[in-house]
Design an enzyme around this catalytic site. Sequence first.
Site, PDB file in Angstrom:
ATOM      1  N   GLY B  90       0.863  -1.174   0.000  1.00  0.00           N
ATOM      2  CA  GLY B  90       0.000   0.000   0.000  1.00  0.00           C
ATOM      3  C   GLY B  90       0.895   1.217   0.000  1.00  0.00           C
ATOM      4  O   GLY B  90       1.814   1.303  -0.809  1.00  0.00           O
ATOM      5  N   SER B 122       6.166  -5.330  -0.836  1.00  0.00           N
ATOM      6  CA  SER B 122       6.110  -3.911  -1.196  1.00  0.00           C
ATOM      7  C   SER B 122       6.309  -3.016   0.041  1.00  0.00           C
ATOM      8  O   SER B 122       7.385  -3.025   0.622  1.00  0.00           O
ATOM      9  CB  SER B 122       4.791  -3.660  -1.928  1.00  0.00           C
ATOM     10  OG  SER B 122       4.824  -2.456  -2.613  1.00  0.00           O
ATOM     11  N   ALA B 123       5.315  -2.265   0.480  1.00  0.00           N
ATOM     12  CA  ALA B 123       5.477  -1.419   1.670  1.00  0.00           C
ATOM     13  C   ALA B 123       5.867  -2.261   2.889  1.00  0.00           C
ATOM     14  O   ALA B 123       6.679  -1.833   3.718  1.00  0.00           O
ATOM     15  CB  ALA B 123       4.196  -0.644   1.951  1.00  0.00           C
ATOM     16  N   HIS B 159       9.672  -2.978  -6.250  1.00  0.00           N
ATOM     17  CA  HIS B 159       9.162  -2.623  -7.588  1.00  0.00           C
ATOM     18  C   HIS B 159      10.244  -1.874  -8.374  1.00  0.00           C
ATOM     19  O   HIS B 159       9.944  -0.923  -9.097  1.00  0.00           O
ATOM     20  CB  HIS B 159       7.913  -1.722  -7.494  1.00  0.00           C
ATOM     21  CG  HIS B 159       6.748  -2.320  -6.778  1.00  0.00           C
ATOM     22  ND1 HIS B 159       5.938  -3.273  -7.335  1.00  0.00           N
ATOM     23  CD2 HIS B 159       6.248  -2.091  -5.534  1.00  0.00           C
ATOM     24  CE1 HIS B 159       4.975  -3.601  -6.459  1.00  0.00           C
ATOM     25  NE2 HIS B 159       5.148  -2.904  -5.369  1.00  0.00           N
ATOM     26  N   GLU B 194      10.372  -6.797  -9.552  1.00  0.00           N
ATOM     27  CA  GLU B 194       9.163  -7.598  -9.320  1.00  0.00           C
ATOM     28  C   GLU B 194       9.414  -9.048  -9.702  1.00  0.00           C
ATOM     29  O   GLU B 194       9.843  -9.327 -10.829  1.00  0.00           O
ATOM     30  CB  GLU B 194       8.001  -7.020 -10.131  1.00  0.00           C
ATOM     31  CG  GLU B 194       7.609  -5.633  -9.642  1.00  0.00           C
ATOM     32  CD  GLU B 194       6.470  -5.005 -10.432  1.00  0.00           C
ATOM     33  OE1 GLU B 194       6.106  -5.539 -11.501  1.00  0.00           O
ATOM     34  OE2 GLU B 194       5.957  -3.972  -9.979  1.00  0.00           O
TER      35      GLU B 194
END
Lengths: 236, 236
Positions: B90, B122-123, B159, B194
């Site tokens: 997020g 990710s986050a 990413h 990724e």
Amino acid sequence: MKNLIIASTSTLHGGEYLDYLLPTLENHFKNCDTIIFIPYARPGGMTHDEYTERVAIAFSKINKKIIGLHIFKNPIEALEKAGGIFTGGGNTFLLVTQLYENDVMQTLSNVIESGTPYLGSSAGSNITGISMQTTNDMPIIYPPSFKTLGAIPFNLNPHYLDPNLQSKHMGETRETRIKEFHAFNTTPVLGLREGSWLDVKGEKILLKGNLTARLFRQNQVPEEINPETDLAFLGN
Amino acid sequence: MKNLIIASTSTLHGGEYLDYLLPTLENHFKNCDTIIFIPYARPGGMTHDEYTERVAIAFSKINKKIIGLHIFKNPIEALEKAGGIFTGGGNTFLLVTQLYENDVMQTLSNVIESGTPYLGSSAGSNITGISMQTTNDMPIIYPPSFKTLGAIPFNLNPHYLDPNLQSKHMGETRETRIKEFHAFNTTPVLGLREGSWLDVKGEKILLKGNLTARLFRQNQVPEEINPETDLAFLGN
């Protein structure tokens, strides 16, 4: 009367630094010979002196002298006496941190309110909004606050990029990021594409350049804004 | 013994949520039936309940039960008792703010140190580094600090995107942004593409997946790191 040029980018692809804006800037700074340049956003690769020299070369084409704010012992006084001000691009987190650390954020706001002609590009444009919270930059330094000048009644996203529909990348698009901003903030955001700028004269905020800009408002479908539109309505 | 899977992304282009990681996760979480999910990073579009449900559907394929941290009155106790933990993606500014506001950053660091299996995407991966300062996210909220878990001795850029050499866009590339970070910070940064993840077991930090990762160190030329390389040397 407020008098600002707020540009998405300093440089267009294949162009020279500030070239596409020089005819506009010649008129914008017509009443001053010398412009104070704020180089704070540059995070390295180039010293403040070198950055100032680069700007001086561009402005020499319209016969303006450039002095870097970093050489003044009293930057507050320098801004108060300035005939014109330009804040260049770089990293917005760094720029905002340095404006607070040098105690010039409020002074810059005051002189812009009282009519000193101002030019911003990229990070220097970001800071004219309500907050720096729609910057594209990396948080390389922790600023004391995200609050910025509020010279316009909305936020900017300079270098606005449309989603690449061919991309297989799963990171967020710019539009998604701005939508995330609106989960917590009511401030409208204008996505300003490269080649566009805002011309602020008093309460008027005209979109300039050949491109449309993309306007994002909380809980509303984004809309394309045509050149010459007055964006002052966003403050109502 | 530390035991983490730190993934660049939750989802590959064309794939289902977490699908490409499930064989790895089945082994990673083999000693627990229930995993605590931290949904804090999600800035809207989906409630914490809905986000948790999405994760639960993915994990049901490997017979794991998911409980959202947001439903616990005492989230510190919930993390201390957890058999496994997953922090989803997020917005990193939001995630870090909520971890501090709920007073669980230190607890999360402690339980990871003491060996609770952790998954980040990710986050949720960003926060395993020294700081969140190499996130790609927009600063939609002002966190009390940029400092994060420090479960690995470097920072991540999930990413990670290579520069698009065809692009006419004048905004900074990811590589330029990370170079800007290194103007002020000595922490190494790993650009994790990724499909890549880190497998941390005790002091070992192995790069997994088929792709190389790009390592950025202050004042050094970036280098490509091959899969199965142990990145523990970055802590020396």
